[in-house]
Design a protein around this motif. Structure first.
Motif, short mmCIF file in Angstrom:
data_model
loop_
_atom_site.label_atom_id
_atom_site.label_comp_id
_atom_site.label_asym_id
_atom_site.label_seq_id
_atom_site.Cartn_x
_atom_site.Cartn_y
_atom_site.Cartn_z
N PHE A 174 0.87 -1.18 0.00
CA PHE A 174 0.00 0.00 0.00
C PHE A 174 0.91 1.24 0.00
O PHE A 174 1.85 1.31 0.81
CB PHE A 174 -0.89 0.03 1.25
CG PHE A 174 -1.96 -1.02 1.29
CD1 PHE A 174 -3.28 -0.69 1.05
CD2 PHE A 174 -1.64 -2.35 1.58
CE1 PHE A 174 -4.28 -1.66 1.10
CE2 PHE A 174 -2.63 -3.32 1.63
CZ PHE A 174 -3.95 -2.97 1.38
N PHE A 175 0.64 2.19 -0.87
CA PHE A 175 1.49 3.38 -0.91
C PHE A 175 0.69 4.62 -1.29
O PHE A 175 -0.37 4.53 -1.93
CB PHE A 175 2.67 3.18 -1.87
CG PHE A 175 2.28 2.96 -3.30
CD1 PHE A 175 2.23 4.02 -4.21
CD2 PHE A 175 1.93 1.70 -3.77
CE1 PHE A 175 1.87 3.82 -5.53
CE2 PHE A 175 1.57 1.49 -5.09
CZ PHE A 175 1.54 2.55 -5.97
N TYR A 183 2.48 0.33 3.91
CA TYR A 183 2.44 -1.01 4.49
C TYR A 183 2.84 -2.02 3.42
O TYR A 183 2.54 -1.86 2.24
CB TYR A 183 1.03 -1.34 5.01
CG TYR A 183 0.87 -2.77 5.47
CD1 TYR A 183 1.34 -3.18 6.71
CD2 TYR A 183 0.26 -3.72 4.65
CE1 TYR A 183 1.20 -4.50 7.13
CE2 TYR A 183 0.12 -5.04 5.06
CZ TYR A 183 0.59 -5.42 6.30
OH TYR A 183 0.46 -6.73 6.70
N ALA A 184 3.52 -3.07 3.86
CA ALA A 184 3.85 -4.19 2.97
C ALA A 184 3.77 -5.49 3.76
O ALA A 184 4.22 -5.54 4.92
CB ALA A 184 5.26 -4.02 2.40
N ALA A 188 5.78 -9.36 0.37
CA ALA A 188 6.32 -8.19 -0.31
C ALA A 188 7.71 -7.86 0.21
O ALA A 188 8.60 -7.45 -0.54
CB ALA A 188 5.39 -7.00 -0.14
N LYS A 189 7.91 -8.02 1.52
CA LYS A 189 9.22 -7.74 2.11
C LYS A 189 10.28 -8.71 1.59
O LYS A 189 11.44 -8.32 1.37
CB LYS A 189 9.13 -7.79 3.64
CG LYS A 189 8.32 -6.65 4.23
CD LYS A 189 8.18 -6.78 5.73
CE LYS A 189 7.34 -5.63 6.29
NZ LYS A 189 7.14 -5.73 7.76
N ILE A 201 11.15 -0.65 4.76
CA ILE A 201 10.06 -0.59 3.78
C ILE A 201 9.00 0.48 4.09
O ILE A 201 8.76 1.36 3.28
CB ILE A 201 9.41 -1.98 3.55
CG1 ILE A 201 8.81 -2.02 2.13
CG2 ILE A 201 8.46 -2.40 4.62
CD1 ILE A 201 8.57 -3.39 1.59
N GLN A 202 8.35 0.43 5.25
CA GLN A 202 7.37 1.46 5.58
C GLN A 202 8.08 2.82 5.68
O GLN A 202 9.09 2.95 6.37
CB GLN A 202 6.65 1.17 6.90
CG GLN A 202 5.47 0.23 6.75
CD GLN A 202 5.88 -1.23 6.88
OE1 GLN A 202 7.02 -1.52 7.23
NE2 GLN A 202 4.97 -2.15 6.61
N GLY A 203 7.55 3.78 4.96
CA GLY A 203 8.13 5.11 4.97
C GLY A 203 9.12 5.38 3.86
O GLY A 203 9.45 6.53 3.58
#
Length: 486
Positions: A174-175, A183-184, A188-189, A201-203
């Motif tokens: 989500f971006f 969020y991933a 995804a990570k 990842i987040q941010g």
């Protein structure tokens, strides 16, 4: 199982347009569950005060419409009455083998309103507290639930393919429209390590990764979803981009990353295999035609009419087998359409056995059956013998004639799937001594043996003075069933 449509018709006083909105929303419950990785339910208040629920509060509640008696002071009833969203802990009574138990859920519930602003239902995103281990759960899931709900409520109606085929193995990101990742999920990570996305990842920005993001940006700008497959070295990645409009100027993106590497490897292996099979069929066809050519040379040198006739019959049989291999060599897989064999075989035999004055026409009626080349070879030999007999006997002294070949899928008395091939002609009919002499004719023996022993079928001959009908029933079996499911 009661459908949502039946439940809304019977249990509510909602207008057709309101029902249509809820029905469209219900079709995306599976999508919401896959994207948010939570239980997703559609909630509607019945006219008798009960609650209609469909979807999943947990993994046990899926697909069915339940009618529940919920107290008026319950938060869900309050949400349906006031049309205000809810976020927090929700207690829910459930029946188990040991009796009634109370499960506590993290819940994010959003009202569904019609064009007039009236609340007609609600969507709940839930997860049992006992299954939550992150202290940042509320921070992430609040955003995930809100974005997913909006994506379900205002979908890309002309692109239903965006909302299917999502599994737990797929990466989901989500971006924001500026590329900031909100969020991933775990998948995804893991993929992020490959594409240079920061492990935090987040941010971070999705646009700073090695992902091919040109189409992603354009999808957000145009508010139109996209599906692309990109190659990253040896990795084939399917990128499903779903734009979510949250306001006049506020947009988010949901990016689904699906690793298709193994699938593409299998496709490549299958392509190589099919190429080899096609080459083998091509060479077999050439070899059979070479044999037919040698027999044709021998026939021309022979002074015996009986020998010439026997050699010519053999040539036609070999050419009928070569025909199957020629047709299969032009297909992508090792199967062939029966109609193409029959029509091409008729054309070849009419040229070889019919006279220039004759006008004998063949009409194919019915389904275009697909079968393996192995079975098709036997069928072509049978049809070769039957068509040859038509020119040699049924229309021997006739200028005009009609032949109909009808092919149907049928079931016999034992309820087995059968292939019925019926050949009708307008020729002279069967001779009076046909039954007593049929076993002495090589061509008829070939037909009988192939139908019974190789095709697991049966054959019958009928004639009423003018014309003959030959009926062949073939057990389709697993080989045919597998091919027909392609």
């Amino acid at each position: 199982m009661i459908s949502w449509k039946d439940s809304l018709d019977k249990e509510t006083d909602l207008y057709p347009t309101q029902q249509a909105l809820l029905l469209q929303f219900s079709e995306r419950l599976s999508f919401g569950k896959a994207i948010s990785e939570q239980g997703v339910s559609l909630l509607v208040q019945a006219k008798d005060g009960h609650l209609l629920l469909s979807g999943a509060l947990d993994s046990r509640h899926t697909g069915t419409v339940q009618k529940l008696d919920i107290p008026l002071e319950h938060p869900i009833q309050q949400i349906l009455d006031t049309g205000k969203p809810f976020a927090g802990l929700l207690e829910w009574e459930e029946e188990t083998d040991s009796g009634i138990t109370v499960e506590t859920y993290h819940a994010y519930i959003y009202p569904i309103v019609d064009n007039g602003g009236k609340c007609i239902g609600a969507c709940a995103f839930t997860n049992p507290v006992s299954e939550v281990y992150s202290n940042r759960y509320d921070e992430f899931m609040s955003m995930v639930s809100q974005t997913t709900f909006q994506g379900m409520l205002v979908p890309q109606l002309q692109q239903p393919e965006l909302y299917g085929g999502i599994s737990v193995l797929d990466g989901i990101i989500f971006f924001e429209q500026d590329g900031t990742i909100l969020y991933a999920n775990r998948a995804a990570k893991k993929l992020g390590d490959i594409f240079g996305i920061d492990r935090r990842i987040q941010g971070t920005s999705i646009y700073s990764s090695t992902l091919k993001v040109g189409r992603i940006k354009k999808a957000l700008e145009d508010r139109l979803g996209t599906i692309d497959e990109e190659l990253y070295g040896d990795i084939a990645l399917r990128q499903v981009m779903i734009p979510v409009v949250l306001g006049v100027r506020w947009k988010r993106g949901i990016l689904v990353l699906q690793d298709k590497t193994e699938l593409r490897k299998r496709d490549q292996q299958l392509l190589v295999k099919n190429s080899v099979i096609k080459e083998v069929h091509h060479r077999v066809k050439n070899n059979l035609q070479s044999v037919a050519g040698l027999l044709r040379m021998q026939s021309r040198r022979s002074t015996s009419e009986d020998v010439k006739q026997a050699l010519q019959n053999s040539i036609h049989r070999i050419e009928s087998m070569a025909l199957v291999h020629e047709i299969v060599s032009n297909f992508d897989e090792d199967y062939v359409a029966l109609r193409s064999i029959i029509e091409e075989l008729w054309r070849l035999l009419r040229q070889g056995l019919g006279s220039s004055e004759q006008r004998i026409d063949m009409e194919y009626i019915g389904e275009d059956i697909i079968m393996s080349s192995h079975k098709a070879s036997y069928v072509s030999l049978v049809m070769n013998e039957l068509f040859s007999n038509l020119f040699k006997h049924a229309f021997k002294d006739r200028i005009k004639g009609q032949v109909q070949v009808e092919v149907r899928d049928v079931r016999d008395v034992g309820h087995y799937d059968m292939l019925h091939i019926s050949i009708r002609d307008s020729g002279c009919g069967l001779p009076d001594d046909f039954e007593s002499t049929r076993k002495s004719h090589l061509g008829l023996q070939i037909i009988e043996n192939l139908v019974r022993n190789e095709l697991d079928g049966r054959i019958s001959w009928t004639s009423k003075g003018t014309g003959t009908v030959v009926d062949i029933w073939i057990h389709k079996g697993e080989e045919y069933a597998r091919l027909s499911s392609r």
